[in-house]
Design an enzyme around this catalytic site. Structure first.
Site, mmCIF file in Angstrom:
data_model
loop_
_atom_site.group_PDB
_atom_site.id
_atom_site.type_symbol
_atom_site.label_atom_id
_atom_site.label_comp_id
_atom_site.label_asym_id
_atom_site.label_seq_id
_atom_site.Cartn_x
_atom_site.Cartn_y
_atom_site.Cartn_z
ATOM 1 N N LYS B 78 0.858 -1.191 0.000
ATOM 2 C CA LYS B 78 0.000 0.000 0.000
ATOM 3 C C LYS B 78 0.891 1.238 0.000
ATOM 4 O O LYS B 78 1.909 1.270 0.700
ATOM 5 C CB LYS B 78 -0.888 -0.024 1.251
ATOM 6 C CG LYS B 78 -1.903 1.100 1.340
ATOM 7 C CD LYS B 78 -2.748 0.946 2.603
ATOM 8 C CE LYS B 78 -3.829 2.013 2.721
ATOM 9 N NZ LYS B 78 -4.611 1.857 3.954
ATOM 10 N N SER B 153 -9.552 1.638 3.121
ATOM 11 C CA SER B 153 -8.699 2.384 2.220
ATOM 12 C C SER B 153 -7.662 1.535 1.482
ATOM 13 O O SER B 153 -7.117 1.986 0.480
ATOM 14 C CB SER B 153 -7.980 3.478 3.008
ATOM 15 O OG SER B 153 -7.100 2.909 3.957
ATOM 16 N N SER B 177 -9.636 -0.588 7.461
ATOM 17 C CA SER B 177 -9.063 -0.390 6.122
ATOM 18 C C SER B 177 -8.318 -1.585 5.529
ATOM 19 O O SER B 177 -7.941 -1.538 4.359
ATOM 20 C CB SER B 177 -8.136 0.831 6.124
ATOM 21 O OG SER B 177 -8.887 1.999 5.957
#
Lengths: 100, 487
Positions: B78, B153, B177
């Site tokens: 990420k 996210s 997330s």
């Protein structure tokens, strides 16, 4: 509760966000809806509890006071928009009257 | 490499049927083919990956038995995780072009184990969001239906694993997330106990809630990645140094005799009936495996969202003060320093980040601190105590991960309805507990996730329950339409 335009403008300055008028208005009305929802916090009885700032059990984590590895200053300055002679370069700071 | 797991690839690498370089080439080719419809990546890191694949090849040759199961296996990070010299943006314009001068601890541990980093994945700006639509660089798609969101996210990480490009990716979880995108994308997502994984090199959102964790195709893989990244780190003073033990030890123990609680408040209003039905079926499977189920109550759940949306924005407004145009990132020049701050942050931050910085600043401001921030901190205590009390009677909790399946892009344009996505995941962060999402069926053709929650530092018990369920069902072998095109 109502959030006045002046409140929103004040918070934007505290947050150092240069929002334009339309954005202030939009965010202001959204914050109002969110704060209305958040008001349900007040329904919870917290008279006999203390605050939780963090859930870990560790306190006062220290290390020995010895020199360790650190970033060379040229590398630390490498991401800056402007630097000179080992310093970050910024504009004059005497004009900071927003909080006044 | 469709639907192959870390364990399977580690085996193939050792029997010589593939090489790190071949796995990498397949992953890159698949990523490039999938990207136009998926946008799971903000950048592919081909050069770094090639270097790492060659080094992994040498490590495997030198000591195939001693090498980590992660050695030579492709993965993705990420874009909130710092890698030395590799652009890291957190999905924000304000960090566009920024190259960190160091690598974070969790990432470094994977690199030391021989991991091969294919790229940096798309995410909501500064990890604020539940759909990846808040990325400054455009949304990511869901491999099950690219018109829908992958969750967020860590949406890019979930999407690339679900698409079959890489067997695992790292994400970060502040209010759900990792778990929520795992649920919406049909993969496994694990959030460790707060303090188990170092946050050094994780771009901060809300420091008392953030944890790094893996998104994978199997529970065993999640445990393997967790074992590699967890453990004390002098560079993060909140990272707990107590011994980790072997997180894989509980896999295969089953759930016979375990007491599982079902929080009444996590099954009621707001949960899509179809999601509830899938989760109830999953609970019946666990019961069939010998676990005993009982309803429990976490009565302050109704205030969880409110508590989170004071504490997380408050911490974010403080953490994001560092983006001031001085030390790194975007600067909008102006002779006045104050004007420079205002213009830089106005131009650099997207609307959700501005909203949260505003909310947090308001909650911390003079006159409102007691009513909002201090009150939220107290309610956080109440929520954590409720979990602790429930765990006196049960060994773990099971619930839905997300109230709904993946929704269509643009469908949730008011902030509050987006915040509701995390209503059953964020209490876990407030209490610092470990939690996992594991695939538990479809509604009708979109994935549903089962959440398992355990007491602090009982991460291995989360794996135990999730693994028992996974092994008794076939859901984790289902492949998204995009995975079917993998080499």
């Amino acid at each position: 509760m109502t959030l006045s335009a002046a409140d929103v403008a004040h918070v934007a300055v505290l947050a150092r966000l240069g929002l334009d008028g339309a954005e202030r208005e939009r965010i202001g009305s959204q914050l109002e809806v969110i704060l209305e929802h958040i008001a349900r916090l007040q329904q919870v009885d917290t008279s006999s509890v203390s605050e939780t700032a963090q859930v870990g059990e560790l306190v006062n984590v220290m290390r020995d006071d010895v020199d360790g590895e650190s970033l060379p200053s040229a590398v630390a300055l490498g991401g800056a928009a402007a630097s000179d002679g080992g310093y970050f370069v910024v504009g004059a700071i005497q004009d900071n009257e927003l909080d006044g | 490499m469709t639907a192959r797991t870390i364990t399977q690839l580690a085996h193939e690498l050792r029997e010589g049927s593939t090489t790190p370089r071949r796995l990498l080439d397949n992953a890159l080719a698949h990523a490039e083919a999938a990207e136009p419809s998926l946008h799971a990546y903000l950048a592919l890191t081909r050069e770094l990956a090639e270097r790492q694949a060659d080094e992994a090849g040498r490590m495997l040759e030198r000591d195939p038995d001693g090498a980590s199961p992660l050695c030579g296996v492709p993965m993705a990070l990420k874009d909130v995780l710092c890698v030395d010299g590799v652009e890291t943006t957190a999905g924000s314009r304000i960090l566009s072009g920024w190259k960190p001068p160091y690598t974070g601890t969790a990432v470094q541990r994977l690199f030391d184990a021989g991991a091969v980093c294919v790229g940096k994945t798309n995410c909501d700006e500064f990890a604020m969001g539940s759909s990846t639509e808040n990325s400054a660089f455009g949304p990511a798609g869901n491999p099950w239906d690219v018109e829908r969101v992958p969750g967020g996210s860590s949406g890019g990480s979930a999407a690339t694993v679900a698409a079959g490009t890489v067997p695992y990716a790292l994400g970060s979880d502040t209010g759900g997330s990792i778990r929520q995108p795992a649920s919406l994308s049909g993969v496994v997502g694990f959030k460790p106990t707060y303090g188990r994984v170092s946050r050094y090199g994780l771009i901060a959102f809300a420091s008392s809630l953030d944890q790094i964790g893996p998104l994978t195709r199997s529970v065993e893989d999640a445990a393997i990645v967790y074992a590699a990244i967890a453990g004390g780190d002098p560079r993060d003073s909140t990272c707990d140094p107590r011994p980790l033990g072997d997180p894989l030890e509980t896999l295969g123990r089953g759930v016979e005799g375990l007491r599982l609680g079902v929080p009444r408040e996590y099954m009621g209003e707001g949960i899509d009936p179809d999601v509830r039905a899938r989760v109830e079926e999953a609970m019946a499977v666990l019961e069939g495996l010998g676990a005993s189920l009982r309803e429990v109550s976490l009565p302050t759940t109704h205030a969880g969202l409110s508590t989170y949306y004071i504490i997380a924005p408050a911490e974010c407004s403080s953490n994001l003060a560092r983006y001031d145009g001085v030390r790194f990132g975007l600067r909008e020049d102006d002779p006045s320093l104050t004007e420079m701050y205002l213009r830089t942050r106005d131009r650099g931050f997207g609307v959700e980040v501005k909203r949260r910085v505003m909310l947090g600043t308001y909650a911390l401001s003079s006159g409102y601190y007691d009513a909002y921030y201090r009150k939220a901190q107290k309610v956080r205590t109440v929520i954590a105590e409720e979990f602790a009390r429930v765990f006196e009677d049960v060994d773990a909790l099971v619930s839905p991960t997300s109230p709904s399946v993946a929704f269509t892009m643009g469908d949730r344009d008011d902030p509050l309805s987006m915040y509701m996505c995390d209503v059953v995941t964020l209490p876990v962060n407030l209490a610092g507990l470990p939690g996992i999402s594991v695939p538990c069926g479809f509604s009708p053709e979109l994935p549903v996730g089962l959440q398992v929650i355990a007491p602090r530092f009982e991460d291995a018990r989360v794996f135990q329950v999730a693994h028992a369920y996974e092994q008794a069902t076939e859901w984790h072998t289902s492949q998204s339409p995009l995975a079917a095109t993998a080499a």
